[in-house]
Each structure stands twice: as structure tokens, then as C-alpha cells.
Write a protein that holds these residues in place. Structure first.
Motif, PDB file in Angstrom:
ATOM      1  N   ILE A   1       0.852  -1.189   0.000  1.00  0.00           N
ATOM      2  CA  ILE A   1       0.000   0.000   0.000  1.00  0.00           C
ATOM      3  C   ILE A   1       0.884   1.234   0.000  1.00  0.00           C
ATOM      4  N   ARG A   2       0.532   2.195  -0.831  1.00  0.00           N
ATOM      5  CA  ARG A   2       1.304   3.426  -0.953  1.00  0.00           C
ATOM      6  C   ARG A   2       1.230   4.220   0.342  1.00  0.00           C
ATOM      7  N   LEU A   3       2.376   4.662   0.800  1.00  0.00           N
ATOM      8  CA  LEU A   3       2.418   5.472   2.002  1.00  0.00           C
ATOM      9  C   LEU A   3       1.968   6.887   1.688  1.00  0.00           C
ATOM     10  N   LYS A   4       1.544   7.568   2.701  1.00  0.00           N
ATOM     11  CA  LYS A   4       1.096   8.941   2.533  1.00  0.00           C
ATOM     12  C   LYS A   4       2.303   9.808   2.168  1.00  0.00           C
ATOM     13  N   PRO A   5       2.216  10.571   1.079  1.00  0.00           N
ATOM     14  CA  PRO A   5       3.375  11.365   0.678  1.00  0.00           C
ATOM     15  C   PRO A   5       3.629  12.515   1.646  1.00  0.00           C
ATOM     16  N   ALA A   6       4.867  12.907   1.719  1.00  0.00           N
ATOM     17  CA  ALA A   6       5.229  14.044   2.560  1.00  0.00           C
ATOM     18  C   ALA A   6       4.669  15.317   1.921  1.00  0.00           C
ATOM     19  N   THR A   7       4.123  16.192   2.726  1.00  0.00           N
ATOM     20  CA  THR A   7       3.547  17.430   2.214  1.00  0.00           C
ATOM     21  C   THR A   7       4.526  18.575   2.410  1.00  0.00           C
ATOM     22  N   ASN A   8       4.478  19.480   1.483  1.00  0.00           N
ATOM     23  CA  ASN A   8       5.289  20.681   1.596  1.00  0.00           C
ATOM     24  C   ASN A   8       4.407  21.807   2.095  1.00  0.00           C
ATOM     25  N   LYS A   9       4.769  22.358   3.221  1.00  0.00           N
ATOM     26  CA  LYS A   9       4.004  23.480   3.745  1.00  0.00           C
ATOM     27  C   LYS A   9       4.556  24.765   3.148  1.00  0.00           C
ATOM     28  N   ILE A  10       3.656  25.521   2.538  1.00  0.00           N
ATOM     29  CA  ILE A  10       4.053  26.764   1.897  1.00  0.00           C
ATOM     30  C   ILE A  10       3.751  27.904   2.860  1.00  0.00           C
ATOM     31  N   GLU A  11       4.769  28.645   3.177  1.00  0.00           N
ATOM     32  CA  GLU A  11       4.589  29.789   4.059  1.00  0.00           C
ATOM     33  C   GLU A  11       4.234  31.014   3.227  1.00  0.00           C
ATOM     34  N   LYS A  12       3.280  31.764   3.712  1.00  0.00           N
ATOM     35  CA  LYS A  12       2.925  33.002   3.026  1.00  0.00           C
ATOM     36  C   LYS A  12       3.983  34.053   3.329  1.00  0.00           C
ATOM     37  N   ILE A  13       4.502  34.630   2.287  1.00  0.00           N
ATOM     38  CA  ILE A  13       5.481  35.704   2.444  1.00  0.00           C
ATOM     39  C   ILE A  13       4.708  37.002   2.544  1.00  0.00           C
ATOM     40  N   PRO A  14       5.000  37.798   3.550  1.00  0.00           N
ATOM     41  CA  PRO A  14       4.260  39.063   3.651  1.00  0.00           C
ATOM     42  C   PRO A  14       4.533  39.962   2.448  1.00  0.00           C
ATOM     43  N   LEU A  15       3.508  40.713   2.086  1.00  0.00           N
ATOM     44  CA  LEU A  15       3.601  41.613   0.943  1.00  0.00           C
ATOM     45  C   LEU A  15       4.595  42.726   1.264  1.00  0.00           C
ATOM     46  N   PRO A  16       5.542  43.007   0.347  1.00  0.00           N
ATOM     47  CA  PRO A  16       6.493  44.102   0.605  1.00  0.00           C
ATOM     48  C   PRO A  16       5.762  45.422   0.823  1.00  0.00           C
ATOM     49  N   LEU A  17       6.328  46.230   1.679  1.00  0.00           N
ATOM     50  CA  LEU A  17       5.689  47.482   2.070  1.00  0.00           C
ATOM     51  C   LEU A  17       5.472  48.423   0.893  1.00  0.00           C
ATOM     52  N   THR A  18       6.430  48.468  -0.033  1.00  0.00           N
ATOM     53  CA  THR A  18       6.279  49.378  -1.179  1.00  0.00           C
ATOM     54  C   THR A  18       5.104  48.979  -2.055  1.00  0.00           C
ATOM     55  N   ILE A  19       4.902  47.683  -2.228  1.00  0.00           N
ATOM     56  CA  ILE A  19       3.774  47.223  -3.042  1.00  0.00           C
ATOM     57  C   ILE A  19       2.461  47.487  -2.321  1.00  0.00           C
ATOM     58  N   SER A  20       2.420  47.194  -1.031  1.00  0.00           N
ATOM     59  CA  SER A  20       1.158  47.368  -0.306  1.00  0.00           C
ATOM     60  C   SER A  20       0.755  48.833  -0.186  1.00  0.00           C
ATOM     61  N   THR A  21       1.720  49.756  -0.131  1.00  0.00           N
ATOM     62  CA  THR A  21       1.345  51.165  -0.022  1.00  0.00           C
ATOM     63  C   THR A  21       0.952  51.771  -1.366  1.00  0.00           C
ATOM     64  N   HIS A  22       1.630  51.380  -2.441  1.00  0.00           N
ATOM     65  CA  HIS A  22       1.364  52.005  -3.739  1.00  0.00           C
ATOM     66  C   HIS A  22       0.326  51.257  -4.576  1.00  0.00           C
ATOM     67  N   HIS A  23       0.120  49.991  -4.309  1.00  0.00           N
ATOM     68  CA  HIS A  23      -0.751  49.193  -5.174  1.00  0.00           C
ATOM     69  C   HIS A  23      -1.831  48.443  -4.410  1.00  0.00           C
ATOM     70  N   SER A  24      -2.236  48.931  -3.265  1.00  0.00           N
ATOM     71  CA  SER A  24      -3.246  48.202  -2.494  1.00  0.00           C
ATOM     72  C   SER A  24      -4.636  48.307  -3.113  1.00  0.00           C
TER      73      SER A  24
END
Length: 168
Positions: free
Chosen positions: A38-61
Motif C-alpha cells: 500500500i502506498r504510504l502517505k506522501p510528505a507534504t510541503n508546507k508553503i509559508e505566506k510571504i508578507p507583501l512588501p511594504l512598497t507594493i502594499s502602499t502604492h498598489h493596495s
């Protein structure tokens, strides 16, 4: 082997030596092997959310999106594209009714809100000229284009997606 070793099987002449010899000659029983394959459960990759850079969030929100329906093999999809971010979403629609459109627009809005963007303007064809749709997206302004006009940004994306779908 446990059954033979503990003498739980009566009126038999099979011994533990017979069991070992049978295993050596015939190998293990297939059901035992199948249970271990029986196939074992594959290892999962947890993706961390990278915070939005401040310049992008202020000028392009605050962003504007364009929406339109397009068809691939007779199936309707609602596509949205943001002008500043060049981010495209597409969702299959069984119907082009008002409730389905509102639900999809709310899902698109949630995608943008989860990353810190706020939809300021929504541009659409004349087919989105329904009061229920406009009122459901407040405080975003809904810009409806004329009868024979098209939203250029989304029409180009529709052609690109259709061409990609044809090559598959």
C-alpha cells in the motif's frame, strides 16, 4: 505460525518446521505481500505566506479588475484580470445567472483581500449590467461598457487562454 505454535488447530500434522519449509519453497503468501504494498502517505510541503512588501502594499493596495465570460468547447468560464498585478482567475460556470456571477465575484474579491489588496473598480461588458451584481460588489465601483464595446484588457486575456486551451 501463531496458530500452529499454540496448538490452536486440532487434528493436523503440520509443524513449525513444515511452515518454515513452505515459506522457503513458495515464498510468502500473496495476500501478505499485497497488504505491504500500500502506498504510504506522501510528505507534504508546507508553503509559508510571504508578507507583501511594504512598497507594493502602499502604492498598489487599491486595484481594478476586468471581468468577462469566455467559452472553451462550449463551456462557459468567468475570467477576471487585474491591471496592475496582471493576475488572472477563471472559474467554470454552468449558468450565467446573477447569483452564480455574484458568488464568483465574491470568491475573487476574497482572493485579493487575503493578500491585502482591495478592489476599487470592476470593469465589465454589457452582460453584467444588472442591479443585483452592481449592488453586491459595493463599495467597489462597477463600470459597465456600452453595447458593442469590449473591455480590452480582459479580451486579450480571453484570446490567450483560448489559444492555450486549443493547444492542449
Amino acid at each position: 505460525k501463531f496458530i500452529i505454535k499454540e496448538n490452536l488447530l486440532t487434528n493436523t500434522e503440520v509443524t513449525l518446521d513444515n511452515m518454515h519449509q513452505a515459506t522457503h519453497i513458495f515464498d510468502q503468501a500473496k495476500p501478505l505481500l499485497q497488504g505491504e504494498m500500500i502506498r504510504l502517505k506522501p510528505a507534504t510541503n508546507k508553503i509559508e505566506k510571504i508578507p507583501l512588501p511594504l512598497t507594493i502594499s502602499t502604492h498598489h493596495s487599491l486595484i481594478s479588475i476586468s471581468i468577462d465570460f469566455f467559452y472553451v468547447n462550449g463551456h462557459a468560464f468567468l475570467m477576471s484580470k487585474s491591471a496592475k498585478l496582471n493576475f488572472v482567475t477563471a472559474k467554470y460556470h454552468k449558468t450565467r445567472g446573477m447569483t452564480a456571477i455574484i458568488q464568483t465575484l465574491n470568491e475573487v474579491k476574497q482572493i485579493y483581500h487575503s493578500r491585502g489588496f482591495w478592489i476599487e473598480n470592476i470593469h465589465g461588458d454589457n452582460e453584467f449590467n444588472k442591479d443585483g451584481i452592481e449592488n453586491s460588489q459595493l463599495p467597489s465601483l462597477f463600470h459597465i461598457y456600452g453595447k458593442d464595446e469590449h473591455v480590452g484588457l480582459i479580451e486579450r486575456s480571453n484570446c490567450t487562454v483560448k489559444n492555450k486551451a486549443r493547444t492542449m
